[in-house]
Design an enzyme around this catalytic site. Structure first.
Site, PDB file in Angstrom:
ATOM      1  N   ASN A 288       0.873  -1.175   0.000  1.00  0.00           N
ATOM      2  CA  ASN A 288       0.000   0.000   0.000  1.00  0.00           C
ATOM      3  C   ASN A 288       0.912   1.226   0.000  1.00  0.00           C
ATOM      4  O   ASN A 288       1.504   1.560   1.018  1.00  0.00           O
ATOM      5  CB  ASN A 288      -0.888  -0.038   1.253  1.00  0.00           C
ATOM      6  CG  ASN A 288      -1.686   1.237   1.430  1.00  0.00           C
ATOM      7  OD1 ASN A 288      -1.743   2.081   0.536  1.00  0.00           O
ATOM      8  ND2 ASN A 288      -2.314   1.384   2.589  1.00  0.00           N
TER       9      ASN A 288
ATOM     10  N   LYS B 173       0.197   4.295  -0.284  1.00  0.00           N
ATOM     11  CA  LYS B 173      -0.415   5.502   0.298  1.00  0.00           C
ATOM     12  C   LYS B 173      -0.159   6.712  -0.609  1.00  0.00           C
ATOM     13  O   LYS B 173      -0.180   6.571  -1.826  1.00  0.00           O
ATOM     14  CB  LYS B 173       0.098   5.709   1.724  1.00  0.00           C
ATOM     15  CG  LYS B 173      -0.080   4.443   2.560  1.00  0.00           C
ATOM     16  CD  LYS B 173       0.121   4.654   4.026  1.00  0.00           C
ATOM     17  CE  LYS B 173      -0.019   3.310   4.734  1.00  0.00           C
ATOM     18  NZ  LYS B 173       0.080   3.416   6.183  1.00  0.00           N
TER      19      LYS B 173
ATOM     20  N   HIS C  58      -9.412   0.846   5.090  1.00  0.00           N
ATOM     21  CA  HIS C  58      -8.112   1.016   5.755  1.00  0.00           C
ATOM     22  C   HIS C  58      -8.292   1.932   6.966  1.00  0.00           C
ATOM     23  O   HIS C  58      -9.116   2.861   6.939  1.00  0.00           O
ATOM     24  CB  HIS C  58      -7.103   1.616   4.770  1.00  0.00           C
ATOM     25  CG  HIS C  58      -5.706   1.622   5.307  1.00  0.00           C
ATOM     26  ND1 HIS C  58      -5.251   2.601   6.162  1.00  0.00           N
ATOM     27  CD2 HIS C  58      -4.685   0.761   5.138  1.00  0.00           C
ATOM     28  CE1 HIS C  58      -3.994   2.338   6.483  1.00  0.00           C
ATOM     29  NE2 HIS C  58      -3.620   1.224   5.877  1.00  0.00           N
TER      30      HIS C  58
ATOM     31  N   GLU D  53      -6.688   4.351   8.030  1.00  0.00           N
ATOM     32  CA  GLU D  53      -6.528   5.781   7.760  1.00  0.00           C
ATOM     33  C   GLU D  53      -7.784   6.363   7.121  1.00  0.00           C
ATOM     34  O   GLU D  53      -8.157   7.514   7.388  1.00  0.00           O
ATOM     35  CB  GLU D  53      -5.279   6.009   6.889  1.00  0.00           C
ATOM     36  CG  GLU D  53      -4.015   5.814   7.710  1.00  0.00           C
ATOM     37  CD  GLU D  53      -2.791   5.389   6.932  1.00  0.00           C
ATOM     38  OE1 GLU D  53      -2.774   5.498   5.687  1.00  0.00           O
ATOM     39  OE2 GLU D  53      -1.830   4.913   7.574  1.00  0.00           O
TER      40      GLU D  53
ATOM     41  N   GLU E  48      -5.209  -5.419  10.609  1.00  0.00           N
ATOM     42  CA  GLU E  48      -4.169  -4.414  10.824  1.00  0.00           C
ATOM     43  C   GLU E  48      -4.423  -3.696  12.146  1.00  0.00           C
ATOM     44  O   GLU E  48      -5.202  -2.728  12.184  1.00  0.00           O
ATOM     45  CB  GLU E  48      -4.186  -3.388   9.691  1.00  0.00           C
ATOM     46  CG  GLU E  48      -3.958  -3.977   8.313  1.00  0.00           C
ATOM     47  CD  GLU E  48      -3.414  -2.930   7.366  1.00  0.00           C
ATOM     48  OE1 GLU E  48      -2.284  -3.080   6.928  1.00  0.00           O
ATOM     49  OE2 GLU E  48      -4.107  -1.927   7.117  1.00  0.00           O
TER      50      GLU E  48
ATOM     51  N   GLY F  72       2.596   1.828  10.778  1.00  0.00           N
ATOM     52  CA  GLY F  72       3.523   2.943  10.641  1.00  0.00           C
ATOM     53  C   GLY F  72       4.226   3.340  11.921  1.00  0.00           C
ATOM     54  O   GLY F  72       4.846   4.403  11.985  1.00  0.00           O
TER      55      GLY F  72
ATOM     56  N   SER G 272       3.663  -2.636  10.251  1.00  0.00           N
ATOM     57  CA  SER G 272       5.123  -2.622  10.369  1.00  0.00           C
ATOM     58  C   SER G 272       5.758  -3.961   9.992  1.00  0.00           C
ATOM     59  O   SER G 272       6.709  -4.404  10.639  1.00  0.00           O
ATOM     60  CB  SER G 272       5.535  -2.188  11.772  1.00  0.00           C
ATOM     61  OG  SER G 272       5.049  -0.884  12.051  1.00  0.00           O
TER      62      SER G 272
HETATM   63  C1  PEP Z   1      -0.689  -0.087   6.236  1.00  0.00           C
HETATM   64  O1  PEP Z   1      -0.870   1.116   6.241  1.00  0.00           O
HETATM   65  O2  PEP Z   1      -1.517  -0.838   5.702  1.00  0.00           O
HETATM   66  C2  PEP Z   1       0.509  -0.596   6.909  1.00  0.00           C
HETATM   67  C3  PEP Z   1       0.500  -1.831   7.308  1.00  0.00           C
HETATM   68  O3  PEP Z   1       1.549   0.277   7.073  1.00  0.00           O
HETATM   69  P1  PEP Z   1       3.013  -0.053   7.690  1.00  0.00           P
HETATM   70  O4  PEP Z   1       3.486  -1.329   7.032  1.00  0.00           O
HETATM   71  O5  PEP Z   1       3.851   1.114   7.342  1.00  0.00           O
HETATM   72  O6  PEP Z   1       2.835  -0.243   9.160  1.00  0.00           O
END
Ligand code: PEP
Length: 255
Positions: free
Chosen positions: A10, A12, A96, A98, A168, A174, A214
């Site tokens: 992703n 973003k 997601h 966000e 998630e 992040g 992460s």
């Molecule tokens: C995400 O935003 O779906 C995500 C998992 O981000 P990150 O890997 O940076 O934690």
């Protein structure tokens, strides 16, 4: 049942057109010899057509990070499923954290988008996950269950079987914090039980459940070795071909 791991990036709000071409050329080369893992990328809307073109003939799938629930209309600034399929998009990330936290998307809206995506042959990657506060209050499964039941409302079992879910935990996105393999497996197993209850055993076994939060080359193998973790949704580490390819390789080796 053996489910082929799916590693999706992703991106973003990152990458211009030239950066997209460069990253995809590097990635295509870096994962060309990896077998037994599906790879997917979700660039920003502006780079989707270029990405689909750059990946023509490649096994890497291209998807969007969001879409509107309608086919067309007076929705300034939005992108419809018809526009996505028109340029060769295979999947769409929906719900997601966000989108939920920063853009006010609620469970019901996400459910309507899932149904629209399915109606247009786009594979929904339906995201769910709890905040730190919710985890500490022992609400992880009630939150995840609420998000998934609403996100899957009206979806028949035969269509659900082709979907992808992404667990998630918001506190791991992040932040550099990752759920331990045991913590993630516990939630994934509960999600699979919820799917068996909502649909049936065969459908629950067919649906791939990614972990996100992460994921890096160094922690991917131990996460993917868990029986109910079927891949990863990767944010930050998907912006660099070497680190994303490292996750793809580690995942292939772990299964
Ligand atoms: C995400 O935003 O779906 C995500 C998992 O981000 P990150 O890997 O940076 O934690």
């Amino acid at each position: 049942m053996s489910r082929i791991p799916l590693i999706a990036g992703n991106w973003k709000m990152h990458k211009t057109l030239s950066a997209t071409r460069t990253l995809l050329a590097e990635l295509n080369q870096a994962v060309s010899d990896v077998e037994g893992v599906e790879v997917a990328v979700a660039p920003p809307f502006t780079a989707l057509a270029v990405a689909a073109e750059a990946l023509r003939g490649s096994a890497i799938r291209v998807g969007a990070q969001n879409m509107h629930e309608s086919e067309e209309g007076a929705f300034t600034g939005e992108i419809s499923p018809v526009m996505l399929t028109d340029i060769g998009t295979n999947f769409v990330i929906l719900g997601h954290s966000e989108r939920r936290a920063l853009f006010g998307e609620d469970d019901e809206l996400v459910g309507r988008k899932v149904n629209t995506a399915l109606a247009h042959d786009l594979v929904p990657y339906l995201c769910c996950g709890e905040t730190q506060q919710e985890r500490e209050a022992n609400e992880t499964m009630s939150v995840v269950s609420r998000q998934l039941r609403a996100g899957l409302a009206g979806v028949p079992a035969d269509q659900a079987a082709g979907m992808v879910l992404a667990y998630e935990p918001v506190w791991a996105i992040g932040t550099g914090l990752t759920a331990t393999p045991a913590q993630a497996q516990e939630v994934h197993a509960s999600i699979r039980a919820l799917l068996a209850d909502r649909f049936d055993d065969a459908t629950a076994q067919a649906i791939r459940i990614q972990y996100g939060g992460s994921v890096k080359p160094g922690n991917a193998a131990e996460l993917m070795a868990q029986p109910d973790i079927d891949g990863a949704l990767v944010g930050g580490a998907s912006l660099d071909a070497a680190s994303f390819a490292g996750i793809v390789r580690a995942s292939g080796a772990a299964r």
